[in-house]
Scaffold this motif. Structure first.
Motif, short mmCIF file in Angstrom:
data_model
loop_
_atom_site.label_atom_id
_atom_site.label_comp_id
_atom_site.label_asym_id
_atom_site.label_seq_id
_atom_site.Cartn_x
_atom_site.Cartn_y
_atom_site.Cartn_z
N ALA A 153 0.85 -1.20 0.00
CA ALA A 153 0.00 0.00 0.00
C ALA A 153 0.89 1.24 0.00
CB ALA A 153 -0.91 -0.01 1.23
N PRO A 154 0.43 2.33 -0.64
CA PRO A 154 1.25 3.54 -0.71
C PRO A 154 1.17 4.39 0.56
CG PRO A 154 -0.78 3.87 -1.92
CD PRO A 154 -0.79 2.44 -1.45
N MET A 155 2.24 5.15 0.77
CA MET A 155 2.25 6.16 1.82
C MET A 155 1.76 7.47 1.21
SD MET A 155 5.69 5.38 4.05
CE MET A 155 6.84 5.94 2.82
N ILE A 156 1.27 8.38 2.06
CA ILE A 156 0.74 9.66 1.60
C ILE A 156 1.64 10.77 2.12
CG2 ILE A 156 -1.26 11.20 1.61
CD1 ILE A 156 -2.99 8.69 2.15
N GLU A 157 2.37 11.40 1.21
CA GLU A 157 3.32 12.44 1.59
C GLU A 157 2.64 13.68 2.15
OE1 GLU A 157 6.35 13.43 -1.27
OE2 GLU A 157 6.53 11.34 -1.90
N ASP A 158 1.36 13.88 1.87
CA ASP A 158 0.63 15.05 2.35
C ASP A 158 0.37 14.97 3.86
OD1 ASP A 158 -0.42 16.14 -0.49
OD2 ASP A 158 -0.57 13.95 -0.40
N CYS A 159 0.64 13.81 4.47
CA CYS A 159 0.33 13.58 5.88
C CYS A 159 1.53 13.83 6.79
CB CYS A 159 -0.20 12.16 6.06
SG CYS A 159 -1.85 11.96 5.34
N LEU A 160 1.26 13.93 8.08
CA LEU A 160 2.29 14.19 9.08
C LEU A 160 3.14 12.95 9.34
CD1 LEU A 160 0.00 16.05 11.65
CD2 LEU A 160 1.23 17.02 9.69
N PHE A 161 2.49 11.81 9.43
CA PHE A 161 3.14 10.53 9.69
C PHE A 161 2.53 9.47 8.81
CE2 PHE A 161 3.76 12.82 13.63
CZ PHE A 161 5.04 12.47 14.03
N ASN A 162 3.31 8.45 8.47
CA ASN A 162 2.83 7.25 7.78
C ASN A 162 3.35 6.05 8.55
OD1 ASN A 162 1.60 7.77 4.86
ND2 ASN A 162 3.09 9.36 5.30
N ILE A 163 2.46 5.10 8.82
CA ILE A 163 2.81 3.92 9.59
C ILE A 163 2.47 2.69 8.76
CG2 ILE A 163 2.45 2.67 11.76
CD1 ILE A 163 1.13 5.44 12.72
N GLU A 164 3.50 1.96 8.35
CA GLU A 164 3.28 0.73 7.60
C GLU A 164 2.87 -0.35 8.59
OE1 GLU A 164 6.29 -0.27 4.61
OE2 GLU A 164 7.23 1.67 5.09
N CYS A 165 1.80 -1.09 8.26
CA CYS A 165 1.24 -2.06 9.19
C CYS A 165 0.98 -3.41 8.53
CB CYS A 165 -0.08 -1.56 9.76
SG CYS A 165 0.06 -0.05 10.74
N LYS A 166 1.11 -4.45 9.32
CA LYS A 166 0.72 -5.81 8.94
C LYS A 166 -0.40 -6.24 9.87
CE LYS A 166 4.11 -7.07 6.00
NZ LYS A 166 3.96 -7.77 4.76
N VAL A 167 -1.41 -6.91 9.32
CA VAL A 167 -2.47 -7.48 10.15
C VAL A 167 -1.89 -8.69 10.88
CG1 VAL A 167 -4.73 -8.60 10.15
CG2 VAL A 167 -4.29 -6.70 8.58
N VAL A 168 -1.98 -8.67 12.22
CA VAL A 168 -1.42 -9.78 13.00
C VAL A 168 -2.50 -10.58 13.73
CG1 VAL A 168 0.88 -8.80 13.25
CG2 VAL A 168 -0.88 -8.26 14.96
N ASN A 169 -3.74 -10.07 13.75
CA ASN A 169 -4.80 -10.82 14.41
C ASN A 169 -6.14 -10.39 13.81
OD1 ASN A 169 -6.94 -11.45 16.42
ND2 ASN A 169 -5.21 -12.21 17.60
N THR A 170 -6.95 -11.40 13.43
CA THR A 170 -8.28 -11.14 12.86
C THR A 170 -9.39 -11.81 13.66
OG1 THR A 170 -8.04 -13.02 11.37
CG2 THR A 170 -7.38 -10.86 10.51
#
Length: 183
Positions: A109-126
């Motif tokens: 998924a892409p990050m958004i440069e217009d934002c203050l922070f970007n956090i790359e995440c993986k789903v670890v529990n469903t």
């Protein structure tokens, strides 16, 4: 004390900054606005995120088990609200709202440069997805936009009402039990 509508209590227990959630499905990116999330723990950093089957991003999150959580600032608040009022099944929201994207380092998924922070995440529990639409995400990489240091994030209080972070009160000297978590 007077009664208060239970279905409006979320407006008082405000969950945190409004987020943009980027996903990618079959090479097609999408972004949605999310107001219901929570930190679950520090180490590893786990985040609870509510994304339901009514959200176009839901299928991509279930299938690919990854996303980027972006924290927007007050400078793009109107775009963030408008993103939440349309669907990725009919709109390319990145183009429609002129968002600047950049590749993430770990997730698709892409990050958004217009934002203050970007956090790359993986789903670890469903385990709570079917019952509560609650995904548990682990932050696997994080990025700060240093050009936006003076811009504040904002919080959702429901029904189109937002607040902007303001005055900070520093009581770190009183946090004797939690010194290990101080910067």
């Amino acid at each position: 004390m007077e009664t208060y509508p239970v279905d409006k209590i979320y407006r008082q227990i405000e969950p945190g900054s409004v987020l943009l959630v980027s996903t990618q499905n079959k090479g097609v990116p999408n972004v949605m606005t999310m107001g219901f999330q929570m930190m679950i723990q520090h180490d590893p950093p786990l985040i609870g995120a509510i994304v339901g089957p009514w959200d176009y991003s839901y299928k991509a999150l279930v299938k690919n088990k990854e996303c980027v959580l972006s924290i927007p600032g007050i400078d793009i608040i109107e775009k963030v609200v408008d993103i939440g009022n349309c669907s990725g099944d009919s709109d390319n929201k990145f183009e429609k709202f002129n968002l600047t994207v950049t590749p993430a380092s770990i997730v698709q998924a892409p990050m958004i440069e217009d934002c203050l922070f970007n956090i790359e995440c993986k789903v670890v529990n469903t385990e709570l997805v079917d019952r509560y639409n609650l995904f548990v995400l682990e932050a696997v990489a994080a990025w700060k936009n240093a050009d936006k240091d003076k811009i504040k994030p904002f919080h959702h209080h429901g029904n189109g009402i937002f607040s902007v972070e303001g005055k900070t009160i520093n009581l770190q000297d009183r946090m004797t039990k939690w010194k290990i978590f101080q910067d």
